[in-house]
Design an enzyme around this catalytic site. Structure first.
Site, PDB file in Angstrom:
ATOM      1  N   ASP A   1      81.162 -11.113  95.886  1.00  0.00           N
ATOM      2  CA  ASP A   1      81.983 -12.060  96.650  1.00  0.00           C
ATOM      3  C   ASP A   1      83.370 -11.435  96.811  1.00  0.00           C
ATOM      4  OD1 ASP A   1      83.162 -14.212  97.860  1.00  0.00           O
ATOM      5  OD2 ASP A   1      83.085 -15.540  96.117  1.00  0.00           O
ATOM      6  N   TYR A   5      83.279  -9.507  91.250  1.00  0.00           N
ATOM      7  CA  TYR A   5      84.367 -10.324  91.827  1.00  0.00           C
ATOM      8  C   TYR A   5      84.187 -11.781  91.393  1.00  0.00           C
ATOM      9  CZ  TYR A   5      84.346  -6.301  95.082  1.00  0.00           C
ATOM     10  OH  TYR A   5      84.341  -5.045  95.638  1.00  0.00           O
ATOM     11  N   GLN A  51      87.573 -22.198  95.514  1.00  0.00           N
ATOM     12  CA  GLN A  51      87.225 -22.459  96.914  1.00  0.00           C
ATOM     13  C   GLN A  51      87.915 -23.725  97.414  1.00  0.00           C
ATOM     14  OE1 GLN A  51      85.461 -20.711  99.074  1.00  0.00           O
ATOM     15  NE2 GLN A  51      84.388 -19.200  97.843  1.00  0.00           N
ATOM     16  N   GLU A  69      85.666  -9.095  86.866  1.00  0.00           N
ATOM     17  CA  GLU A  69      86.801  -9.570  87.659  1.00  0.00           C
ATOM     18  C   GLU A  69      88.038  -8.748  87.303  1.00  0.00           C
ATOM     19  OE1 GLU A  69      89.496 -11.009  89.890  1.00  0.00           O
ATOM     20  OE2 GLU A  69      87.498 -11.857  90.146  1.00  0.00           O
ATOM     21  N   CYS A 123      83.661 -13.316 103.418  1.00  0.00           N
ATOM     22  CA  CYS A 123      84.641 -14.098 104.187  1.00  0.00           C
ATOM     23  C   CYS A 123      85.137 -13.308 105.389  1.00  0.00           C
ATOM     24  CB  CYS A 123      85.815 -14.516 103.296  1.00  0.00           C
ATOM     25  SG  CYS A 123      86.707 -13.138 102.561  1.00  0.00           S
TER      26      CYS A 123
END
Length: 457
Positions: free
Chosen positions: A385, A316, A287, A337, A412
């Site tokens: 996410d 994720y 991030q 992932e 997002c």
């Protein structure tokens, strides 16, 4: 010839009534929308029509006849030219209200869920200098190597030294590296004929540790005189603990190539989230706003409501930042992932923090989660996410079939969040609350955390 109420090059007076999700002002002429950059609701403007289309057109401000009370001076006119900070002319409190409204609008329009509470967007005390990573293109301008940013919708570089939304230490480092490259006559990349060498300078900095990584992205493996460049960088920027060269020979807009060469120090830098250490490599997803990341992850912890007995799936999971944050309060965390390199980073980060109740697997969440369930695992909480495209449709179906008590959705992109919430609602879940978090002040990007629970019959 289409009969629009305005035509290209018309000069007209308009009043701005709204902002688009991209931050453009909206005016209407006989119900025909015009989108105008650097325009705010309530403003009266003289504009020039730039373009007309079937459903809408674009205009350019010539004169501000009446200014909005929410208008503030811009930091840098170049920001407007390159599009880095499309909301820099809007007062920060109004930016936060705009982002809350965007989430509310999309929930009502896409998900048809008027009753889901959208909380006020959590902002920053100082909405500048927040980015811990910079990816700066390098080009030749007036026969000199320059760093800066591309003009909007072009590959024309505008020289810039101050980016304002980045850590000022990173801005200063970019200028020092630029000057070192000039000193040794390093040839900047020429996109038009695929010549030259230095394409980008990437700098990452640990917010809490101050450790800095420099990545020199080149067209070829040879970067002369590397034996002099590296010591000069270390002398100019003592915080640098890692210098890496990444080779990208392709004619592409993708910044990184496949080959990475360690030039000095470690391949990774370290930073912390809460009390956990994380190692970050040149290509790790991490991030970019460290202060707001902790705000967002605190909300994830609140919504997960762990007591120490829960099985958590972190879909994720990236390098494990969310999963490891939750592991301290969970019985077991399973991270999934698709990028194998990130999974290795997540495993290393678990070891770094002596966390033994978290495991990470490489693969697609929509494929691996059903296998975990087949093997007898029943997750209590699933955290997702996803990238901007949102959840894979198969994963939505898997979540509905798996029936975890709570789903915590870190988004997002409000549009794909709304789409996925609508699908999960049809599948028996209820969106309890959405908390937008402003990870990207001065821009139109919106992050949020949503709690979904199984609906009560």
């Amino acid at each position: 010839m289409k009969n629009y109420p305005v035509k290209k090059n018309d000069v007209i007076e308009v009043e701005i009534i709204d902002l688009t999700h991209e931050g453009l002002g909206v005016a209407k002429v006989d119900h025909y929308p015009l989108f105008i950059e650097n325009a705010l609701p309530g403003e009266k403007l003289e504009i020039k029509v730039l373009k007309t289309g079937k459903s809408f057109g674009y205009g350019k401000v010539l004169t501000v006849l009446k200014s909005s009370e929410q208008r503030v001076p811009v930091k840098d006119e170049n920001f407007t030219k390159v599009g880095i900070s499309p909301l820099q002319h809007l007062a920060y409190g109004a930016q936060l209200s705009f982002k809350t409204q965007q989430v509310e609008n999309v929930m009502q329009r896409v998900a048809k869920l008027q009753e889901v509470p959208v909380l006020p967007t959590i902002g920053m005390n100082d909405p500048w200098h927040y980015r811990n990573k910079a990816q700066i293109p390098v080009r030749k301008i007036d026969n000199q190597l320059q760093t800066g940013f591309f003009r909007k919708n072009s590959h024309d570089l505008i020289p810039m030294e101050h980016f304002y939304i980045q850590d000022p230490e990173i801005d200063a480092a970019i200028v020092k590296i630029r000057d070192i490259m000039r000193k040794y006559s390093v040839k900047p990349y020429n996109e038009s004929d695929n010549t030259g060498n230095l394409r980008h300078i990437v700098v990452r900095r640990g917010y809490h540790t101050g450790e800095m990584m420099v990545v020199l992205i080149t067209r070829t493996p040879k970067l002369f005189p590397i034996s002099k460049i590296v010591p000069d960088i270390l002398e100019a920027i003592p915080e640098v603990v890692s210098i890496v060269q990444n080779v990208n020979p392709k004619r592409t807009n993708v910044i990184f190539g496949d080959e990475t060469i360690l030039l000095h120090g470690s391949e990774k830098i370290t930073d912390t989230i809460f009390d956990l250490k994380f190692e970050i490599s040149a290509r790790s997803f991490y991030q970019v706003n460290p202060q707001q990341t902790e705000v967002m992850y605190q909300k994830v912890k609140e919504y997960a409501a762990l007591t120490g007995n829960e099985i958590v799936v972190d879909a994720y999971c990236g390098i494990g930042t969310i999963g490891l944050t939750l592991a301290q309060d969970a019985k077991q965390v399973y991270g999934i992932e698709v990028i194998e390199e990130a999974v290795k980073d997540a495993e290393n980060n678990a070891k770094l923090n002596n966390i033994e109740n978290a495991t990470f697997t490489a693969g697609l969440a929509e494929e691996l989660l059903p296998k975990l369930v087949e093997n007898g695992l029943q997750p209590d909480v699933v955290v997702v996410d996803p990238p901007r495209k949102g959840l894979d449709g198969q994963l939505v179906n898997t979540l509905i079939e798996t029936q975890p008590e709570r789903i915590v959705y870190v988004s997002c992109n409000p549009a794909t969040l709304a789409r996925d919430i609508a699908l999960l609602t049809e599948g028996g879940y209820e969106a309890k609350e959405i908390q937008p978090v402003d990870n990207f002040p001065q821009t139109t990007h919106i992050e949020s955390v949503t709690l979904l629970t199984k609906a009560v019959d």
